[in-house]
Design a protein around this motif. Structure first.
Motif, PDB file in Angstrom:
ATOM      1  N   GLY A   1       0.781  -1.232   0.000  1.00 46.28           N
ATOM      2  CA  GLY A   1       0.000   0.000   0.000  1.00 46.28           C
ATOM      3  C   GLY A   1       0.806   1.272   0.000  1.00 46.28           C
ATOM      4  N   GLY A   2       1.903   1.314  -0.753  1.00 44.74           N
ATOM      5  CA  GLY A   2       2.717   2.515  -0.799  1.00 44.74           C
ATOM      6  C   GLY A   2       3.701   2.657   0.345  1.00 44.74           C
ATOM      7  N   ALA A   3       3.685   1.729   1.289  1.00 51.70           N
ATOM      8  CA  ALA A   3       4.601   1.761   2.428  1.00 51.70           C
ATOM      9  C   ALA A   3       5.569   0.590   2.343  1.00 51.70           C
ATOM     10  CB  ALA A   3       3.825   1.692   3.745  1.00 51.70           C
ATOM     11  N   GLU A   4       6.634   0.682   3.109  1.00 49.27           N
ATOM     12  CA  GLU A   4       7.592  -0.409   3.233  1.00 49.27           C
ATOM     13  C   GLU A   4       7.740  -0.704   4.719  1.00 49.27           C
ATOM     14  OE1 GLU A   4      12.061  -0.260   2.304  1.00 49.27           O
ATOM     15  OE2 GLU A   4      11.156  -1.033   0.451  1.00 49.27           O
ATOM     16  N   LEU A   5       7.361  -1.913   5.125  1.00 46.46           N
ATOM     17  CA  LEU A   5       7.309  -2.271   6.538  1.00 46.46           C
ATOM     18  C   LEU A   5       8.517  -3.110   6.934  1.00 46.46           C
ATOM     19  CD1 LEU A   5       3.553  -3.394   6.728  1.00 46.46           C
ATOM     20  CD2 LEU A   5       4.499  -1.079   6.960  1.00 46.46           C
ATOM     21  N   ALA A   6       9.207  -2.680   7.986  1.00 49.05           N
ATOM     22  CA  ALA A   6      10.318  -3.451   8.544  1.00 49.05           C
ATOM     23  C   ALA A   6       9.751  -4.513   9.479  1.00 49.05           C
ATOM     24  CB  ALA A   6      11.268  -2.531   9.302  1.00 49.05           C
ATOM     25  N   TRP A   7      10.230  -5.755   9.342  1.00 47.08           N
ATOM     26  CA  TRP A   7       9.674  -6.846  10.140  1.00 47.08           C
ATOM     27  C   TRP A   7      10.767  -7.775  10.648  1.00 47.08           C
ATOM     28  CZ3 TRP A   7      10.802 -11.707   8.341  1.00 47.08           C
ATOM     29  CH2 TRP A   7      11.113 -11.839   6.987  1.00 47.08           C
ATOM     30  N   GLU A   8      10.406  -8.562  11.673  1.00 45.63           N
ATOM     31  CA  GLU A   8      11.258  -9.617  12.212  1.00 45.63           C
ATOM     32  C   GLU A   8      10.401 -10.846  12.476  1.00 45.63           C
ATOM     33  OE1 GLU A   8      13.743  -8.622  15.572  1.00 45.63           O
ATOM     34  OE2 GLU A   8      13.719  -6.508  15.023  1.00 45.63           O
ATOM     35  N   ARG A   9      11.021 -12.021  12.363  1.00 51.49           N
ATOM     36  CA  ARG A   9      10.317 -13.276  12.644  1.00 51.49           C
ATOM     37  C   ARG A   9      11.245 -14.191  13.425  1.00 51.49           C
ATOM     38  NH1 ARG A   9       7.849 -15.537   7.394  1.00 51.49           N
ATOM     39  NH2 ARG A   9      10.047 -15.915   6.910  1.00 51.49           N
ATOM     40  N   ALA A  10      10.685 -14.865  14.440  1.00 54.28           N
ATOM     41  CA  ALA A  10      11.483 -15.750  15.291  1.00 54.28           C
ATOM     42  C   ALA A  10      10.650 -16.953  15.694  1.00 54.28           C
ATOM     43  CB  ALA A  10      11.953 -15.004  16.543  1.00 54.28           C
TER      44      ALA A  10
ATOM     45  N   ARG B   1       6.752  -9.682  14.233  1.00 56.62           N
ATOM     46  CA  ARG B   1       6.494  -8.313  14.690  1.00 56.62           C
ATOM     47  C   ARG B   1       7.028  -7.354  13.630  1.00 56.62           C
ATOM     48  NH1 ARG B   1      11.095  -7.153  19.359  1.00 56.62           N
ATOM     49  NH2 ARG B   1      12.592  -8.729  18.657  1.00 56.62           N
ATOM     50  N   TYR B   2       6.430  -6.185  13.563  1.00 57.53           N
ATOM     51  CA  TYR B   2       6.818  -5.232  12.525  1.00 57.53           C
ATOM     52  C   TYR B   2       6.575  -3.813  13.006  1.00 57.53           C
ATOM     53  CZ  TYR B   2       1.794  -4.774  11.492  1.00 57.53           C
ATOM     54  OH  TYR B   2       0.431  -4.526  11.584  1.00 57.53           O
ATOM     55  N   ASP B   3       7.260  -2.869  12.368  1.00 52.88           N
ATOM     56  CA  ASP B   3       6.997  -1.450  12.627  1.00 52.88           C
ATOM     57  C   ASP B   3       5.810  -1.036  11.769  1.00 52.88           C
ATOM     58  OD1 ASP B   3       9.239  -1.442  14.217  1.00 52.88           O
ATOM     59  OD2 ASP B   3      10.501  -0.329  12.809  1.00 52.88           O
ATOM     60  N   ARG B   4       4.763  -0.523  12.378  1.00 45.18           N
ATOM     61  CA  ARG B   4       3.638  -0.030  11.605  1.00 45.18           C
ATOM     62  C   ARG B   4       4.083   1.108  10.692  1.00 45.18           C
ATOM     63  NH1 ARG B   4       0.471   1.988  15.879  1.00 45.18           N
ATOM     64  NH2 ARG B   4      -0.598   3.129  14.228  1.00 45.18           N
ATOM     65  N   ARG B   5       3.352   1.317   9.615  1.00 40.36           N
ATOM     66  CA  ARG B   5       3.740   2.324   8.628  1.00 40.36           C
ATOM     67  C   ARG B   5       4.017   3.676   9.297  1.00 40.36           C
ATOM     68  NH1 ARG B   5       0.151   3.552   4.019  1.00 40.36           N
ATOM     69  NH2 ARG B   5       0.160   1.295   3.712  1.00 40.36           N
ATOM     70  N   GLY B   6       5.114   4.284   8.875  1.00 39.10           N
ATOM     71  CA  GLY B   6       5.501   5.583   9.415  1.00 39.10           C
ATOM     72  C   GLY B   6       6.253   5.538  10.726  1.00 39.10           C
ATOM     73  N   HIS B   7       6.389   4.366  11.326  1.00 34.52           N
ATOM     74  CA  HIS B   7       7.070   4.243  12.614  1.00 34.52           C
ATOM     75  C   HIS B   7       8.485   3.702  12.418  1.00 34.52           C
ATOM     76  CE1 HIS B   7       2.847   4.340  13.898  1.00 34.52           C
ATOM     77  NE2 HIS B   7       3.287   4.740  15.081  1.00 34.52           N
ATOM     78  N   SER B   8       9.450   4.392  13.005  1.00 29.89           N
ATOM     79  CA  SER B   8      10.846   3.946  13.078  1.00 29.89           C
ATOM     80  C   SER B   8      11.377   3.520  11.715  1.00 29.89           C
ATOM     81  CB  SER B   8      10.990   2.860  14.139  1.00 29.89           C
ATOM     82  OG  SER B   8      10.707   3.424  15.422  1.00 29.89           O
ATOM     83  N   GLU B   9      11.586   2.211  11.469  1.00 32.58           N
ATOM     84  CA  GLU B   9      12.221   1.764  10.235  1.00 32.58           C
ATOM     85  C   GLU B   9      11.237   1.559   9.083  1.00 32.58           C
ATOM     86  OE1 GLU B   9      14.726  -1.610  10.835  1.00 32.58           O
ATOM     87  OE2 GLU B   9      15.806  -0.701  12.505  1.00 32.58           O
ATOM     88  N   SER B  10       9.947   1.728   9.309  1.00 31.58           N
ATOM     89  CA  SER B  10       8.965   1.593   8.228  1.00 31.58           C
ATOM     90  C   SER B  10       8.650   2.956   7.626  1.00 31.58           C
ATOM     91  CB  SER B  10       7.671   0.949   8.751  1.00 31.58           C
ATOM     92  OG  SER B  10       7.884  -0.405   9.075  1.00 31.58           O
ATOM     93  N   THR B  11       8.323   2.941   6.348  1.00 28.07           N
ATOM     94  CA  THR B  11       8.006   4.188   5.653  1.00 28.07           C
ATOM     95  C   THR B  11       6.495   4.329   5.484  1.00 28.07           C
ATOM     96  OG1 THR B  11       8.055   3.197   3.441  1.00 28.07           O
ATOM     97  CG2 THR B  11      10.148   3.976   4.359  1.00 28.07           C
ATOM     98  N   ALA B  12       6.083   5.500   5.041  1.00 32.14           N
ATOM     99  CA  ALA B  12       4.685   5.761   4.689  1.00 32.14           C
ATOM    100  C   ALA B  12       4.663   6.758   3.546  1.00 32.14           C
ATOM    101  CB  ALA B  12       3.898   6.307   5.879  1.00 32.14           C
ATOM    102  N   PRO B  13       3.719   6.632   2.618  1.00 30.34           N
ATOM    103  CA  PRO B  13       3.651   7.586   1.512  1.00 30.34           C
ATOM    104  C   PRO B  13       3.126   8.938   1.993  1.00 30.34           C
ATOM    105  CG  PRO B  13       1.790   6.095   1.427  1.00 30.34           C
ATOM    106  CD  PRO B  13       2.676   5.599   2.528  1.00 30.34           C
ATOM    107  N   PRO B  14       3.306   9.994   1.213  1.00 25.38           N
ATOM    108  CA  PRO B  14       2.766  11.307   1.582  1.00 25.38           C
ATOM    109  C   PRO B  14       1.242  11.261   1.670  1.00 25.38           C
ATOM    110  CG  PRO B  14       4.357  11.490  -0.202  1.00 25.38           C
ATOM    111  CD  PRO B  14       4.066  10.036  -0.041  1.00 25.38           C
TER     112      PRO B  14
END
Length: 273
Positions: free
Chosen positions: A8-17, A51-64
């Motif tokens: 959806g125009g964002a890039e989400l940083a995630w981790e899995r364990a 677990r992941y950073d929601r869009r716009g938070h920390s390492e995740s991006t969000a579109p304008p």
């Protein structure tokens, strides 16, 4: 394992364990996936934990442009599809709990079960003068936090929210260490964007009634009065809701009481299969 997921125009940083039945953890406002660090080791012994950073938070991006809670819900469903095999136990904290409820209502087949901690469903606090007063007070403090961020005082806005809406007086320093406080301040602009979403507090938990998804709400025995009122409203909207108290905790048991909260989650996950 970690990576990035485009959605959806964002890039989400995630981790899995871990390994086993998947669990997806959704963090609340201001923070990021690191807030779950106290529960991941215990959960990952028997589950695949995403677990992941929601869009716009920390390492995740969000579109304008204005973000929405619906976008957050669609992000979560994409995470379930791409990283958890299309179906998972969904666990959310605070605003992340609202995201979980909305995602599960939009696509019940994605949720093996739902466990949410004190979603800020303040729009549900109607019909009772005491609850409406709590809602009005919280709204006033959120406006003040937004005003401070808008004039460049991100730390002042963050502290106002933490101590008057989220966690209680003194929590800024008592609950959060310097790294966590820095993360909160860094995500102030994203919270402000969220605050401007007209639908952010209007998630309807009743949409899950009759879906067959087991829903539990955890709540701290020492939480703020407004969250007690929200839990009561949730119980009224979902007759089959399971309410699970976390003894001695407040609005962030994964931070303040991680061992007890992890044990509670594991018991609930076993009970719901």
């Amino acid at each position: 394992m970690s990576g990035r997921l485009r959605v959806g125009g964002a890039e989400l940083a995630w981790e899995r364990a871990g390994s086993g039945d998947p669990v997806v953890l959704v963090h609340g406002s201001w923070d990021d996936r690191r807030s779950w660090s106290g529960v991941v080791p215990g959960l990952s012994r028997s589950h695949t934990v995403v677990r992941y950073d929601r869009r716009g938070h920390s390492e995740s991006t969000a579109p304008p442009g204005q973000g929405t809670v619906i976008e957050d819900a669609e992000d979560l469903l994409a995470v379930v599809d791409e990283l958890a095999g299309g179906r998972a136990h969904l666990v959310g904290h605070s605003y992340g709990a609202s995201v979980v409820l909305l995602a599960a209502a939009r696509r019940p087949s994605a949720a093996r079960s739902v466990v949410v901690h004190e979603p800020p469903l303040f729009a549900s606090l109607t019909g009772d003068p005491a609850a409406e007063a709590l809602r009005a007070e919280a709204a006033g403090w959120m406006r003040r936090a937004a005003e401070l961020i808008e004039v460049g005082d991100a730390e002042g806005g963050a502290r106002t929210f933490v101590e008057h809406v989220g966690f209680g007086r003194g929590a800024w320093e008592a609950l959060f260490d310097a790294e966590a406080r820095a993360t909160i301040v860094a995500n102030a602009a994203t919270w402000l964007d969220q605050h401007r979403d007209p639908n952010r507090l209007a998630v309807d938990p009743a949409a899950l009634a009759g879906t067959g998804v087991p829903v539990a709400v955890t709540t701290g025995t020492d939480t703020l009065p407004i969250y007690r009122a929200v839990v009561a409203a949730l119980a009224g909207a979902l007759p089959d809701l399971t309410v699970l108290p976390v003894e001695g905790a407040g609005h962030a048991p994964h931070l303040s009481h991680p061992a007890a909260y992890t044990a509670l989650l594991l018991d609930r996950l076993r009970a719901t299969g």
